[in-house]
Design a protein around this motif. Structure first.
Motif: not given
Length: 208
Positions: A5-14, A24-32, A54-58
């Motif tokens: 299992i590899i945890c999806s990466g996130e943009r630095e400074g998100l 917070f809700t917006a950042c959680a959505r952008r994380a995916a 997972a069906p996400t860009a991340a």
């Protein structure tokens, strides 16, 4: 059989140091939805194994950065755990995450999915993969990765991970059946590569 299992990466400074509920809700959505920036990640060789995303860009970008080879396939059961927040004032993202965790544990607590629903789909996916008995790699968000680890424990599997406490982006977790390990020392090494006398003896007996 090994399940990585590899945890999806996130943009630095998100994530900001403090934010209100809407931010917070917006950042959680952008994380995916946002693909993380390239980074020097050690690539795992998947060969001809299946890589479930997972069906996400991340998740797709994480697979490109962390996995070499493999047949990429989106898996609906790996959909990210959506997080929302409601409330007044500005708080740390950790505050909002803990509040969302508490809400998920309550039926009708205000989150898109309850803890019970998330646990059920994690266990459903892992049960299916264990029955197939094929090596594979999963790319999932951190919250679902934690549920997959708990499901592995309930199904009698061993877990090894690169981090401690809560899962973090880019972390890697290995799920294996307990009978694939020697179980005779603190390292509990895999019988495919035993590192102690007990493991080598057990591996030799199992190969007969």
């Amino acid at each position: 059989m090994k399940i990585w299992i590899i945890c999806s990466g996130e943009r630095e400074g998100l994530w900001p140091r403090r934010c209100d509920a809407a931010a917070f809700t917006a950042c959680a959505r952008r994380a995916a939805e946002e693909a993380p920036e390239p980074r020097q990640e050690r690539k795992m060789k998947a060969g001809e194994e299946t890589v479930l995303l997972a069906p996400t860009a991340a998740a797709r970008r994480t697979a490109e950065l962390c996995v070499e080879g493999g047949a990429l396939r989106e898996e609906s059961l790996l959909a990210p755990v959506l997080q929302t927040a409601e409330g007044k004032g500005e708080h740390s993202p950790r505050f909002w995450r803990l509040r969302a965790d508490w809400q998920r544990r309550r039926e009708g607590g205000g989150q898109p999915e309850s803890q019970k629903q998330i646990r059920a789909r994690a266990e459903r996916l892992l049960t299916r993969l264990l029955e197939e008995e094929k090596d594979c790699t999963l790319i999932a968000d951190c919250l679902l990765a934690e549920e997959l680890m708990d499901a592995a424990r309930r199904l009698g599997c061993a877990r090894a991970r690169t981090g401690i406490f809560r899962c973090r982006p880019w972390e890697r977790i290995l799920i294996t059946r307990r009978d694939m390990h020697c179980g005779g020392c603190g390292h509990n090494c895999l019988l495919s590569n035993p590192g102690c006398g007990i493991g080598r003896d057990k591996a030799a007996r199992k190969s007969k």
